[in-house]
Write a protein that holds these residues in place. Sequence first.
Motif, PDB file in Angstrom:
ATOM      1  N   ALA A 151       1.272  -1.214   0.206  1.00 57.31           N
ATOM      2  CA  ALA A 151       0.287  -0.137  -0.140  1.00 57.31           C
ATOM      3  C   ALA A 151       0.939   1.183   0.063  1.00 57.31           C
ATOM      4  CB  ALA A 151      -1.209   0.200   1.578  1.00 57.31           C
ATOM      5  N   GLY A 152       1.196   1.850  -1.376  1.00 53.33           N
ATOM      6  CA  GLY A 152       2.307   3.259  -1.101  1.00 53.33           C
ATOM      7  C   GLY A 152       3.253   2.793  -1.233  1.00 53.33           C
ATOM      8  N   ARG A 153       3.708   1.806  -1.639  1.00 52.74           N
ATOM      9  CA  ARG A 153       4.636   1.013  -1.554  1.00 52.74           C
ATOM     10  C   ARG A 153       4.928   0.310  -3.600  1.00 52.74           C
ATOM     11  NH1 ARG A 153       6.737  -2.637   0.845  1.00 52.74           N
ATOM     12  NH2 ARG A 153       5.540  -3.230   1.433  1.00 52.74           N
ATOM     13  N   ARG A 154       5.873   1.177  -4.350  1.00 59.97           N
ATOM     14  CA  ARG A 154       6.136   0.545  -5.211  1.00 59.97           C
ATOM     15  C   ARG A 154       8.031  -0.078  -6.002  1.00 59.97           C
ATOM     16  NH1 ARG A 154       5.656   5.757  -4.188  1.00 59.97           N
ATOM     17  NH2 ARG A 154       6.693   7.252  -5.065  1.00 59.97           N
ATOM     18  N   ASP A 155       8.256  -0.113  -6.533  1.00 58.94           N
ATOM     19  CA  ASP A 155       9.805  -0.694  -7.017  1.00 58.94           C
ATOM     20  C   ASP A 155      10.043   0.406  -7.480  1.00 58.94           C
ATOM     21  OD1 ASP A 155      11.578  -1.984  -8.156  1.00 58.94           O
ATOM     22  OD2 ASP A 155      11.041  -3.348  -8.978  1.00 58.94           O
ATOM     23  N   LEU A 156      10.018   1.529  -7.446  1.00 59.95           N
ATOM     24  CA  LEU A 156      11.272   2.640  -7.429  1.00 59.95           C
ATOM     25  C   LEU A 156      12.382   3.100  -7.736  1.00 59.95           C
ATOM     26  CD1 LEU A 156       7.955   5.132  -9.413  1.00 59.95           C
ATOM     27  CD2 LEU A 156       9.724   3.461 -10.935  1.00 59.95           C
ATOM     28  N   SER A 157      12.982   3.117  -7.637  1.00 59.96           N
ATOM     29  CA  SER A 157      14.544   3.949  -6.645  1.00 59.96           C
ATOM     30  C   SER A 157      14.170   5.500  -6.212  1.00 59.96           C
ATOM     31  CB  SER A 157      15.589   3.442  -7.716  1.00 59.96           C
ATOM     32  OG  SER A 157      15.776   2.335  -8.170  1.00 59.96           O
ATOM     33  N   GLU A 158      15.199   6.036  -6.140  1.00 52.92           N
ATOM     34  CA  GLU A 158      15.205   6.850  -6.263  1.00 52.92           C
ATOM     35  C   GLU A 158      15.221   7.956  -7.365  1.00 52.92           C
ATOM     36  OE1 GLU A 158      15.050  11.281  -4.637  1.00 52.92           O
ATOM     37  OE2 GLU A 158      14.396   9.657  -3.666  1.00 52.92           O
ATOM     38  N   GLY A 159      14.298   9.145  -7.776  1.00 51.58           N
ATOM     39  CA  GLY A 159      14.419   9.665  -9.302  1.00 51.58           C
ATOM     40  C   GLY A 159      14.301   9.029 -10.215  1.00 51.58           C
ATOM     41  N   GLU A 160      13.706   7.517 -10.382  1.00 48.94           N
ATOM     42  CA  GLU A 160      13.601   6.579 -11.654  1.00 48.94           C
ATOM     43  C   GLU A 160      12.082   7.116 -12.009  1.00 48.94           C
ATOM     44  OE1 GLU A 160      14.308   2.140 -12.175  1.00 48.94           O
ATOM     45  OE2 GLU A 160      13.554   2.454 -10.155  1.00 48.94           O
TER      46      GLU A 160
END
Length: 274
Positions: A151-160
Amino acid sequence: MDLNTVLDVCDARRHELWRSGDAWLGGGTDLLSTPQPQLRRLVDLSRMGWEPIQVLPDGSVEIAATCTIAQLYRFGRTLDAEAAPLFEQCCRAFLASFKIWNMATVGGNLCTALPAGPMISLTAALDGMCLLQGQDGSVRRVKSADFVTGAGRRDLSEGELLRSVTLPAHSLRCRTAFRQVSLHGLGRSGALVIGTLDPWNGALFFTITAATRRPFRFRFALPPGPAELRRAIATTVGEPDWFDDIHGLPEWRRHMVFRLAEQILQELTEDGAP
């Protein structure tokens, strides 16, 4: 809502060093709906010029992250594919006015990662592949069903950046069934289940969203019986995975998922189905 900590809005076409306090700005419908005290700069994607939706030579469909819900809805109504009704069904699952439809983006709905996000439901059910682009220009691909991790979390790095989602041609040829339930007539989705039946090998897929913190996708080589289906869901979705908020208790969501999944099973395996 005024974001009074934001000091600058810059054009994403200009390459600038990503820094703490930055955020991508697409439609902005979620970004501007709640306080964002950590933000200092918005990087605007609206002038990137990405084609909202493209049908690729192999028959797959590429949806740009900046494609609006209204654009996707109109495309779905003209798409000549077995799975076309699913586009309209998921667009209508939004708890949103026409004004939101014309601003909210597919990419924004995925990146917000709310359990009830219907673009998560659509792209996960149709085996979508997310194209992610890093600040150094590198790209990687992640299945839509795996992109949202909670919930509210996804597989994205900083700035991706989420650049697009591609729906493969074979998924668009699947027969589909859609079920959604809310506590109120116009309420946020409490449980949303989508079934897809592969016309080539008879495999049956169930995708569960809204009721769970992240998408769950089940594959059956042959259509299961109701007891087998319930057992597969119960043993895979653990107690902490059921979502709990004012739109539905975990016990109710779990019960409704079982019920909706069984309805889909019956619909997709009725006489005359592959």
